[in-house]
Design an enzyme around this catalytic site. Structure first.
Site, mmCIF file in Angstrom:
data_model
loop_
_atom_site.group_PDB
_atom_site.id
_atom_site.type_symbol
_atom_site.label_atom_id
_atom_site.label_comp_id
_atom_site.label_asym_id
_atom_site.label_seq_id
_atom_site.Cartn_x
_atom_site.Cartn_y
_atom_site.Cartn_z
ATOM 1 N N GLU A 188 59.313 24.535 71.518
ATOM 2 C CA GLU A 188 59.359 25.890 70.974
ATOM 3 C C GLU A 188 59.548 26.859 72.131
ATOM 4 O O GLU A 188 58.621 27.104 72.901
ATOM 5 C CB GLU A 188 58.061 26.211 70.224
ATOM 6 C CG GLU A 188 57.950 27.654 69.761
ATOM 7 C CD GLU A 188 56.565 28.015 69.246
ATOM 8 O OE1 GLU A 188 56.268 29.227 69.153
ATOM 9 O OE2 GLU A 188 55.775 27.104 68.942
ATOM 10 N N ARG A 237 59.552 35.569 74.179
ATOM 11 C CA ARG A 237 58.659 36.453 74.936
ATOM 12 C C ARG A 237 59.248 36.852 76.278
ATOM 13 O O ARG A 237 58.567 37.482 77.083
ATOM 14 C CB ARG A 237 57.313 35.757 75.160
ATOM 15 C CG ARG A 237 56.583 35.406 73.886
ATOM 16 C CD ARG A 237 55.237 34.790 74.183
ATOM 17 N NE ARG A 237 54.652 34.152 73.020
ATOM 18 C CZ ARG A 237 53.497 33.517 73.023
ATOM 19 N NH1 ARG A 237 52.798 33.420 74.147
ATOM 20 N NH2 ARG A 237 53.037 32.944 71.922
ATOM 21 N N THR A 282 57.815 32.939 68.320
ATOM 22 C CA THR A 282 57.562 34.379 68.390
ATOM 23 C C THR A 282 58.713 35.161 67.750
ATOM 24 O O THR A 282 59.138 36.204 68.253
ATOM 25 C CB THR A 282 57.305 34.859 69.836
ATOM 26 O OG1 THR A 282 56.537 33.880 70.542
ATOM 27 C CG2 THR A 282 56.513 36.162 69.842
ATOM 28 N N LYS A 330 51.646 28.001 60.466
ATOM 29 C CA LYS A 330 51.102 28.062 61.820
ATOM 30 C C LYS A 330 49.793 28.840 61.768
ATOM 31 O O LYS A 330 49.797 30.042 61.472
ATOM 32 C CB LYS A 330 52.110 28.757 62.742
ATOM 33 C CG LYS A 330 51.636 28.979 64.161
ATOM 34 C CD LYS A 330 52.771 29.569 64.985
ATOM 35 C CE LYS A 330 52.350 29.806 66.416
ATOM 36 N NZ LYS A 330 53.473 30.239 67.270
#
Length: 212
Positions: A43, A47, A71, A131
């Site tokens: 993943e 960011r 994200t 999640k």
């Protein structure tokens, strides 16, 4: 509304590295190191400014890696990660706009939840894998156990506070499909290009996960 629920029919690892990259050049050797350690999923989080280019590099050079974008918090990011080559996406939350975007694109998606009401809402939309984030602040193992009784048809990928010390206990829970963690890709190892260390950490995590 119903949406595409992310199931994991193709990758085998129950440990999902949560990755923040500072340089695009780190992406491909990192993917190879994770594969060497037995982890076939990663993943890459949005960011940093290099995230999309890093996803592109891995998608192009390491086709065996099951590549996710993390994200993802805005609807506009969905086509961006698809165009970069991501095969699925994860988010810390679950907004209406984001759900509409992944529904329209058919991108497999793992929404973020933290409370029972959020779990129930995501389930009503059509998700069965979510999640739990931030997992430690949400209650960790005790929260996962508590959610399992009233919501037995939902499975989780807890992220946030997962470590080698609690990985086996977390993965042993019947409502945990996989777990995400950043300890597999320490920032100093990425900065130094210490791919052997990352491969070793991946191998250790794989051993812990397969022992459950």
């Amino acid at each position: 509304m119903t949406t595409t629920c992310f199931t994991r029919p193709t990758f085998t690892s129950r440990v999902v590295p949560v990755i923040v990259l500072s340089e695009e050049a780190q992406a491909v050797p990192l993917a190879h190191a994770l594969l060497e350690g037995g982890i076939d999923v990663m993943e890459i989080t949005l960011r940093s400014g290099v995230a999309l280019r890093a996803i592109e590099a891995v998608a192009r050079a390491v086709p065996k890696m099951h590549l996710g974008a993390g994200t993802v918090t805005r609807a506009a990011e969905v086509p961006q990660v698809i165009n970069a080559g991501a095969k699925f996406a994860l988010s810390p939350g679950c907004s209406d706009a984001l759900v509409e975007a992944v529904e329209a694109s058919k991108l497999p998606f793992i929404p973020g939840v933290m409370t029972p009401s959020e779990v129930m809402r995501a389930r009503d939309i059509g998700f069965r894998l979510m999640k739990l984030f931030p997992a430690a602040q949400a209650g960790g193992i005790n929260m996962l156990k508590a959610l399992g009784a009233p919501l037995p048809d939902v499975r989780f990928c807890p992220t946030g506070g997962v470590s080698p010390e609690n990985l086996r206990d977390i993965l042993s829970l019947p409502n945990v499909a996989m777990a995400g963690g950043s300890w597999l890709t320490p920032s100093d190892a990425l900065r130094q290009g210490d791919w052997k260390r990352i491969a070793r950490l991946a191998r250790e995590a794989t051993t812990l996960a397969t022992a459950v």
